[in-house]
Scaffold this motif. Structure first.
Motif, PDB file in Angstrom:
ATOM      1  N   PHE A   1       0.865  -1.194   0.000  1.00 56.28           N
ATOM      2  CA  PHE A   1       0.000   0.000   0.000  1.00 56.28           C
ATOM      3  C   PHE A   1       0.892   1.232   0.000  1.00 56.28           C
TER       4      PHE A   1
ATOM      5  N   LEU B   1       0.805   7.525   8.065  1.00 52.42           N
ATOM      6  CA  LEU B   1       0.955   6.129   7.643  1.00 52.42           C
ATOM      7  C   LEU B   1       2.169   5.963   6.741  1.00 52.42           C
TER       8      LEU B   1
ATOM      9  N   ARG C   1       3.043  -6.106   3.482  1.00 53.79           N
ATOM     10  CA  ARG C   1       2.275  -6.037   4.731  1.00 53.79           C
ATOM     11  C   ARG C   1       1.354  -7.247   4.809  1.00 53.79           C
TER      12      ARG C   1
ATOM     13  N   SER D   1      -3.943  -2.531  -3.074  1.00 54.57           N
ATOM     14  CA  SER D   1      -4.875  -1.931  -2.113  1.00 54.57           C
ATOM     15  C   SER D   1      -5.977  -2.955  -1.881  1.00 54.57           C
ATOM     16  N   LEU D   2      -6.647  -2.834  -0.746  1.00 53.42           N
ATOM     17  CA  LEU D   2      -7.770  -3.737  -0.504  1.00 53.42           C
ATOM     18  C   LEU D   2      -8.884  -3.451  -1.519  1.00 53.42           C
ATOM     19  N   GLN D   3      -8.963  -2.200  -1.958  1.00 55.86           N
ATOM     20  CA  GLN D   3      -9.943  -1.848  -2.985  1.00 55.86           C
ATOM     21  C   GLN D   3      -9.689  -2.664  -4.254  1.00 55.86           C
TER      22      GLN D   3
ATOM     23  N   ASN E   1     -10.714  -3.781   6.746  1.00 56.05           N
ATOM     24  CA  ASN E   1      -9.266  -3.963   6.679  1.00 56.05           C
ATOM     25  C   ASN E   1      -8.774  -4.247   8.093  1.00 56.05           C
TER      26      ASN E   1
ATOM     27  N   ILE F   1     -13.820  -1.180   3.479  1.00 58.32           N
ATOM     28  CA  ILE F   1     -13.759  -1.019   2.037  1.00 58.32           C
ATOM     29  C   ILE F   1     -14.965  -1.754   1.462  1.00 58.32           C
TER      30      ILE F   1
END
Ligand SMILES: O=c1[nH]c(=O)c2[nH]c(=O)[nH]c2[nH]1
Length: 296
Positions: free
Chosen positions: A158, A169, A175, A217-219, A245, A275
């Motif tokens: 990310f 962040l 990760r 990205s989680l998206q 998340n 998300i």
């Protein structure tokens, strides 16, 4: 009438510890909730506020994380014995330590039938759902899954997000990515469907997409999971996904002279990113009244 202090204990409850041990490309995941409780000569802190015998609960928590780094956790009984022995042996005023550990089970996600190296699903806690709406002589079916918890211990990055006044962040190219999938899929066409098979295949497709997509990205993972279902299952018009998340923060072990190469994590439960999104087929049938904002 005299008043005195009765039985007492104190410690850190529910330390969420996740460890990743690497054996080449194969990752081994452990997920524990550890609670410590110490007893001993603790009258002073209760009666006068003299804390000279009080090993801070924060220290107890740090000890859990540091021990997890220094030696393979092994069986939870052995880990608990090491911790308990440490507190009693090193703290003069502590006579008794009670360590309680719950281990949360994870299974490797099968991809093409083979267990994946670094993608896991949590055992249990999952439900299969459906909402059926009948109106006149028509029916609409929306099925799904709740609480399908998954984690990958690498293959997730990310970065590239805006850095402004309130951004702290750090960017990361490696990760843990973990989420509890809530999915709803809307069927189209007839209701003459092998529901069990469809459910099983959609679930498998969601899991495989999560496991194999290298995530930026989680998206992006969300879209990939929904897209994979639509590509594989013509009976599905649309997929909605709600993906918390579930952040896993690298524990800073540097104060104890220890390095942490993505091995020891604190699994936070809140707050969490949430998300959510819909992936829809261009030529999808119009949704019936089952597919309103009331669903997911
Ligand atoms: O995959 C992510 N998407 C985000 O929108 C986001 N925001 C954040 O803080 N971490 C992440 N991770």
């Amino acid at each position: 009438m005299g008043i005195s202090l009765g039985p007492n204990q104190y410690g850190k409850a529910e330390v969420r510890l996740v460890t990743v041990r690497r054996e080449g490309a194969v990752h081994h995941l452990r997920d524990l909730t550890v609670s410590t409780a110490l007893r001993g000569e603790l009258e002073a802190t209760h009666l006068t506020g003299d804390n000279s015998a009080v090993l801070a609960t924060d220290t107890q928590k740090n000890t859990v994380y540091a021990f997890a780094k220094q030696q393979d956790v092994g069986e939870i009984e052995d880990f608990a014995l090491r911790l308990g022995r440490h507190f009693v042996d090193t703290q003069e005023k502590i006579t008794t330590a009670r360590i309680t550990i719950a281990e949360h089970g994870w299974e490797r996600i099968p991809v093409g039938g083979a267990p994946h190296d670094h993608a896991f699903s949590r055992s249990g806690g999952e439900s299969r759902t459906t909402t059926v709406t009948v109106h006149g002589d028509r029916a609409w079916v929306v099925s799904g899954v709740d609480g399908l918890t998954v984690l990958k211990s690498t293959g997730s990055e990310f970065h590239g997000f805006p850095r402004e006044e309130y951004t702290t962040l750090a960017e990361t190219d490696d990760r843990i990515l973990a989420t509890a999938v809530t999915a709803r899929w809307r069927y189209q066409g007839s209701t003459d469907i092998d529901w069990a098979k469809s459910h099983q295949e959609i679930r498998r497709t969601l899991l495989e997409a999560f496991a194999t997509k290298h995530s930026l990205s989680l998206q992006q993972t969300l879209y990939t999971m929904g897209e994979a279902v639509l590509l594989a299952r013509p009976e599905v018009a649309e997929v909605r996904l709600s993906l918390p998340n579930k952040h896993h923060f690298l524990v800073d072990l540097s104060p104890f002279g220890l390095e942490n190469h993505n091995e020891v994590f604190y699994a936070a439960d809140r707050p969490y990113g949430l998300i959510e999104g819909t992936v829809v087929r261009d030529e999808a049938e119009e949704p019936g009244p089952a597919w309103t904002e009331a669903v997911l």
